[in-house]
Write an enzyme that holds these catalytic residues in place. Structure first.
Site, PDB file in Angstrom:
ATOM      1  N   ARG A  35      49.480  50.004  26.542  1.00 12.35           N
ATOM      2  CA  ARG A  35      49.418  49.361  27.625  1.00 12.35           C
ATOM      3  C   ARG A  35      49.781  50.190  29.077  1.00 12.35           C
ATOM      4  NH1 ARG A  35      53.824  46.825  29.145  1.00 12.35           N
ATOM      5  NH2 ARG A  35      54.240  45.968  27.288  1.00 12.35           N
ATOM      6  N   ASP A  83      35.513  44.986  47.513  1.00 11.48           N
ATOM      7  CA  ASP A  83      34.819  44.854  46.158  1.00 11.48           C
ATOM      8  C   ASP A  83      33.461  45.452  46.192  1.00 11.48           C
ATOM      9  OD1 ASP A  83      33.290  43.724  44.212  1.00 11.48           O
ATOM     10  OD2 ASP A  83      34.543  41.772  43.830  1.00 11.48           O
TER      11      ASP A  83
HETATM   12  C1  LIG Z   1      31.524  39.576  38.447  1.00 14.15           C
HETATM   13  C2  LIG Z   1      31.995  39.748  39.630  1.00 14.15           C
HETATM   14  C3  LIG Z   1      33.669  39.668  39.712  1.00 14.15           C
HETATM   15  C4  LIG Z   1      34.592  39.368  38.396  1.00 14.15           C
HETATM   16  O1  LIG Z   1      34.346  40.280  37.574  1.00 14.15           O
HETATM   17  P1  LIG Z   1      34.556  39.811  35.802  1.00 14.15           P
HETATM   18  O2  LIG Z   1      34.212  41.106  35.165  1.00 14.15           O
HETATM   19  O3  LIG Z   1      33.738  38.833  35.609  1.00 14.15           O
HETATM   20  O4  LIG Z   1      36.088  39.467  35.654  1.00 14.15           O
HETATM   21  C5  LIG Z   1      34.187  40.047  41.043  1.00 14.15           C
HETATM   22  N1  LIG Z   1      33.424  40.367  41.931  1.00 14.15           N
HETATM   23  C6  LIG Z   1      32.074  40.247  42.076  1.00 14.15           C
HETATM   24  C7  LIG Z   1      31.207  40.839  43.125  1.00 14.15           C
HETATM   25  C8  LIG Z   1      31.368  40.246  40.725  1.00 14.15           C
HETATM   26  O5  LIG Z   1      30.282  39.846  40.909  1.00 14.15           O
END
Ligand SMILES: *Cc1c(COP(=O)(O)O)cnc(C)c1O
Length: 385
Positions: A45, A167
């Site tokens: 972990r 993101d």
């Molecule tokens: C898919 C996605 C997520 C979440 O990711 P997971 O791997 O499904 O938990 C977050 N941000 C964006 C822009 C995504 O497309």
């Protein structure tokens, strides 16, 4: 060296055996010589050699100081939000990923963290939204699913004292490096482009300085949503072909977007690579390419028309997710954004007929033929089950 060469060769050859593929250290614990005396690993972990190689690689790809791998993109989101405390506020892009919205509204709100959603494509909206409580700005650019582009360096400039989180799932580090543009933290759903083969769920965080690295490392270990050794290996292997895939996906998406723009049943086409896109110039400045995702709405703005299209394609498979080698398609209003209230959905431009295409690496002509015949099905009403 060019980046694709550098990244490939930064992934180390195994010192013990010479294995050119990174070994999968499928182990939970590591034998110690004496209490506290070990080879740098004590419990998986906290740290695992396969995961550590992935974490180093993603940090290098994003020009960051350290990377962290999580069991999903949302687990990565979780580790970043936990930098905040009760009373703090986030200013976030309004067209935010549905799962992140759900976590903000239904989990973190319970712990006193609030979020203001604004249209961040206009920098003045961000300035207006910042209050004394604001600690973090949360951006996606391009956004999901309407491909909105926000000016990352301008927003970094006005939010200098705040944490800027980007993101970067949609652009991938091949096309955009938010840390270079002034962001503090980058998040990825590694599930999408980085792993790239629709075979793993993974999340990544990259930070630009040691202080943040320490805090994320603490959250990763304390909350525990780490990526397993095999999934770390899959993600790492995906990264080795990232550049090639992205190049092809960008080409395919550009052609598909241009084609859709000429179709009479199509209403709006959303793709940053179209000159008509609202922030095409900003995208051109901060990205090296425009990505593999194209969204569009229909003149017949109904769930029925969208369903007809979504069930008529043969190559574009109807499925959640994006970024894989096989083309995928999704109907946000009834799939990814189902948990977003209708009112907010409509306000952020997610129409009932909006379709999101994730272009894979197929031959472009085949993808165009597929889109064409599915559009024809809307007009001529082929049988749909
Ligand atoms: C898919 C996605 C997520 C979440 O990711 P997971 O791997 O499904 O938990 C977050 N941000 C964006 C822009 C995504 O497309």
């Amino acid at each position: 060296m060019k980046e694709e060469t550098r990244i490939l060769h930064e992934i180390p050859v195994d010192e013990l055996t010479g294995a050119i593929s990174v070994p999968i250290y499928q182990t939970s614990t590591f034998v110690q010589e004496a209490p506290g005396v070990n080879k740098g690993f004590d419990y998986s972990r906290s740290n695992n050699p396969t995961r550590a190689t992935l974490e180093k690689t993603i940090a290098s790809l994003e020009n960051g100081s350290q990377g962290f791998a999580f069991s999903s993109g949302l687990a990565a989101v979780d580790a970043v939000i936990k930098l905040l405390k009760a009373g703090d506020e986030i200013v976030a892009v309004d067209d935010i990923y549905g799962g992140t919205f759900r976590a903000f509204e239904h989990i973190y709100s319970k712990f006193g963290i609030s979020v203001k959603y604004v249209d961040t494509t206009d920098v003045t909206n961000v300035i207006d939204a910042i209050s004394r409580k604001t600690k973090m700005i949360w951006l996606e650019s391009p956004t999901n699913p309407t491909l909105k582009i926000s000016d990352l360096s301008s927003i970094a400039e006005i939010g200098k004292d705040l944490l800027l989180v980007v993101d970067n799932t949609f652009a991938s580090p091949v096309l955009q490096k938010p840390l270079d543009l002034g962001a503090d933290i980058v998040i990825h759903s590694g599930t999408k482009y980085l792993a790239g083969h629709s075979d793993v769920i993974a999340g990544l965080v990259v930070v630009g300085n040691e202080e943040l690295a320490e805090q994320i490392k603490f959250n990763q270990n304390a909350s525990g949503a780490v990526l397993g050794p095999f999934d770390s290996w899959l993600t790492l292997r995906g990264i080795t072909t990232l550049q090639l895939r992205i190049e092809k996906q960008c080409q395919n998406a550009q052609h598909v977007a241009e084609f859709l723009s000429t179709c009479s049943v199509v209403d709006e086409v959303f793709y940053p690579g179209l000159v008509a896109h609202h922030n095409h110039d900003v995208a051109k400045q901060q990205q090296l390419g425009f990505g593999g995702i194209v969204s569009f709405s229909l003149k017949d703005d109904s769930i029925e028309a969208a369903t007809k299209f979504a069930t008529s394609t043969k190559l574009f498979k109807l499925a959640e997710s994006l970024g894989g080698v096989k083309s995928l398609l999704c109907h946000p209003a009834s799939m990814t954004h189902k948990s977003t209230p209708e009112e907010i959905r409509h306000k952020t431009g997610i129409k009932d007929s909006l379709i999101r295409l994730s272009c894979g690496i197929e031959n472009c002509d085949d993808l165009l033929d597929d889109v064409n015949q599915a559009l024809a099905a809307i007009t001529y009403g082929e049988v749909v089950v």
